[in-house]
Enzyme design. Structure first.
Site, mmCIF file in Angstrom:
data_model
loop_
_atom_site.group_PDB
_atom_site.id
_atom_site.type_symbol
_atom_site.label_atom_id
_atom_site.label_comp_id
_atom_site.label_asym_id
_atom_site.label_seq_id
_atom_site.Cartn_x
_atom_site.Cartn_y
_atom_site.Cartn_z
ATOM 1 N N TYR A 74 -13.211 -26.184 -9.358
ATOM 2 C CA TYR A 74 -14.243 -27.422 -7.758
ATOM 3 C C TYR A 74 -14.462 -28.813 -9.007
ATOM 4 O O TYR A 74 -15.312 -29.495 -8.354
ATOM 5 C CB TYR A 74 -15.738 -26.553 -7.654
ATOM 6 N N LYS A 124 -14.896 -18.821 -11.698
ATOM 7 C CA LYS A 124 -13.370 -18.740 -12.416
ATOM 8 C C LYS A 124 -12.729 -19.122 -12.856
ATOM 9 O O LYS A 124 -12.466 -20.190 -12.479
ATOM 10 C CB LYS A 124 -12.930 -17.880 -10.516
ATOM 11 N N HIS A 147 -9.118 -16.421 -9.464
ATOM 12 C CA HIS A 147 -9.257 -17.188 -8.980
ATOM 13 C C HIS A 147 -8.563 -16.689 -7.848
ATOM 14 O O HIS A 147 -8.226 -16.051 -6.116
ATOM 15 C CB HIS A 147 -8.973 -18.462 -9.344
HETATM 16 P P1 NAD Z 1 -18.395 -21.827 4.843
HETATM 17 O O1 NAD Z 1 -17.278 -20.851 5.984
HETATM 18 O O2 NAD Z 1 -19.485 -21.186 4.369
HETATM 19 O O3 NAD Z 1 -17.794 -23.101 5.262
HETATM 20 C C1 NAD Z 1 -18.744 -24.182 4.629
HETATM 21 C C2 NAD Z 1 -18.887 -26.069 6.405
HETATM 22 O O4 NAD Z 1 -19.457 -24.736 7.139
HETATM 23 C C3 NAD Z 1 -19.740 -26.716 5.847
HETATM 24 O O5 NAD Z 1 -18.968 -27.233 5.213
HETATM 25 C C4 NAD Z 1 -20.405 -26.803 7.135
HETATM 26 O O6 NAD Z 1 -19.719 -27.528 7.905
HETATM 27 C C5 NAD Z 1 -20.648 -25.993 7.469
HETATM 28 N N1 NAD Z 1 -21.505 -25.237 7.824
HETATM 29 C C6 NAD Z 1 -22.730 -24.719 7.241
HETATM 30 N N2 NAD Z 1 -23.925 -23.931 7.446
HETATM 31 C C7 NAD Z 1 -23.621 -24.512 8.602
HETATM 32 C C8 NAD Z 1 -24.587 -24.190 8.957
HETATM 33 N N3 NAD Z 1 -25.952 -23.552 9.305
HETATM 34 N N4 NAD Z 1 -24.290 -24.737 10.316
HETATM 35 C C9 NAD Z 1 -23.072 -25.299 11.300
HETATM 36 N N5 NAD Z 1 -22.605 -25.798 10.380
HETATM 37 C C10 NAD Z 1 -22.858 -24.871 9.097
HETATM 38 O O7 NAD Z 1 -16.275 -22.540 3.826
HETATM 39 P P2 NAD Z 1 -16.227 -22.437 1.974
HETATM 40 O O8 NAD Z 1 -17.308 -23.820 1.717
HETATM 41 O O9 NAD Z 1 -15.109 -22.721 2.262
HETATM 42 O O10 NAD Z 1 -16.837 -21.325 1.434
HETATM 43 C C11 NAD Z 1 -17.868 -21.188 1.461
HETATM 44 C C12 NAD Z 1 -18.119 -20.686 -0.419
HETATM 45 O O11 NAD Z 1 -16.912 -19.755 -0.610
HETATM 46 C C13 NAD Z 1 -17.293 -22.106 -0.873
HETATM 47 O O12 NAD Z 1 -18.300 -22.834 -1.009
HETATM 48 C C14 NAD Z 1 -16.868 -22.041 -2.482
HETATM 49 O O13 NAD Z 1 -17.764 -20.989 -2.980
HETATM 50 C C15 NAD Z 1 -15.840 -19.944 -1.779
HETATM 51 N N6 NAD Z 1 -15.366 -20.512 -1.449
HETATM 52 C C16 NAD Z 1 -13.565 -19.510 -2.418
HETATM 53 C C17 NAD Z 1 -12.573 -19.407 -2.255
HETATM 54 C C18 NAD Z 1 -11.692 -18.779 -2.787
HETATM 55 O O14 NAD Z 1 -10.662 -18.774 -3.028
HETATM 56 N N7 NAD Z 1 -12.399 -17.651 -3.844
HETATM 57 C C19 NAD Z 1 -12.017 -20.218 -0.850
HETATM 58 C C20 NAD Z 1 -12.254 -21.112 -0.615
HETATM 59 C C21 NAD Z 1 -14.002 -21.163 -0.998
#
Ligand code: NAD
Length: 279
Positions: free
Chosen positions: A54, A79, A112
């Site tokens: 990230y 990770k 990861h």
């Molecule tokens: P998420 O499902 O948390 O969605 C985030 C998005 O949803 C925001 O950018 C915004 O557009 C919207 N959102 C958030 N809160 C909201 C609300 N209250 N109302 C309306 N819209 C809202 O998606 P993400 O960021 O992809 O996943 C969360 C976390 O998971 C990441 O930040 C990361 O830490 C982790 N992650 C890990 C992997 C992995 O491969 N291990 C991959 C992706 C994400």
């Protein structure tokens, strides 16, 4: 103010307690990360999920250093990226992450992605087992592991992963992986718990939200939490950061949980773990 006493914790298979709701920082630029994490800490989050790839571990570290929250109340996850898999390279990558975060000890370190074609996740795991035995990380786990990756790891390892962090939301419910996690006492952690917003316009979610005077995001987070999973929603908007934490004052009924279960549509937002083999 919400704090660890109102965010429930799950107990990992080695006894370590992990907040059930944390703050994800994927796609947050490093120079915006410290402000977002500070907002989250001020709102009451205590668990932060970052990753070497990230590029924002330093931003997370700045927010931790500037915060008055005691270190032992925080739960910090990072990770090991694909290109760092392998025994020696994992040890080096772990040290680099810790230095960027400005920490002496990590709470959770995850592989990861399995990148199965590269065949390095068992060597990577050996390095995490060593770091865990040395007390440099309180718990170790994996991310994006499919059931057969987990079976192979568990069959050949001393330490069973504490956590498997996988893509999981109403449109992709990953049931076989959850079953495999449960067989081995591994906590399921949902990434993209809101499907990056893609499920928030569903009429059934909106109807449930109206009934509870909640928002669609809060309803989806409750759906996860009531099934015992850890969630790490991401936002950089202060009002949404607060909204996503304010989910402990209402409860979904069984028929509401079932209505959200019915939204499964194999709606993956990220790559399939078997096909994602980039270094
Ligand atoms: P998420 O499902 O948390 O969605 C985030 C998005 O949803 C925001 O950018 C915004 O557009 C919207 N959102 C958030 N809160 C909201 C609300 N209250 N109302 C309306 N819209 C809202 O998606 P993400 O960021 O992809 O996943 C969360 C976390 O998971 C990441 O930040 C990361 O830490 C982790 N992650 C890990 C992997 C992995 O491969 N291990 C991959 C992706 C994400």
């Amino acid at each position: 103010m919400t704090d660890l006493t109102t965010v429930p914790a799950v107990t990992l298979n080695n006894g370590v307690r992990m907040p059930q709701l944390g703050f994800g920082v994927y796609q947050v630029p490093d120079d915006e990360t410290a402000a977002a994490v500070t907002t989250a800490l001020d709102a009451g989050y205590r668990s932060i999920d970052t990753a070497a790839i990230y590029g924002n571990e330093q931003g997370v570290g700045r927010a931790i250093a500037d915060s008055s929250v005691p270190r032992d109340e925080l739960f910090i996850t990072t990770k090991i990226w694909n290109s760092d898999q392998g025994y020696d390279s994992t040890l080096r990558a772990f040290d680099e992450s810790l230095a960027k975060l400005g920490l002496e000890q990590l709470d959770l370190s995850l592989i990861h992605w399995p990148t199965p074609e590269r065949g390095l996740y068992l060597d990577t795991w050996r390095a995490l087992e060593r770091l865990h035995a040395e007390g440099r990380v309180r718990a170790i786990g994996v991310s994006n592991f499919e059931p057969d990756h987990l079976e192979r790891l568990v069959a050949t390892s001393t330490v069973v992963p504490a956590v498997n962090q996988v893509e999981l939301h109403p449109a992709l419910q990953n049931r076989a992986t959850i079953a495999a996690n449960e067989r081995h006492g591994i906590v399921t952690e949902a990434w993209s718990p809101l499907a990056q917003g893609a499920v928030l316009g569903e009429s059934s979610v909106i109807a449930i939200a109206v009934r509870h005077e909640a928002t669609p995001a809060q309803v989806v987070l409750r759906w996860h939490l009531q099934q015992g999973r850890v969630v790490i929603p991401k936002s950089v908007t202060p009002s949404r950061i607060a909204e996503n934490l304010d989910v402990f004052g209402f409860e979904l009924a069984a028929d509401e949980l079932a209505a959200i279960d019915a939204l499964e549509r194999d709606g993956r937002t990220g790559p399939h773990p078997v096909e994602f083999n980039v270094a």
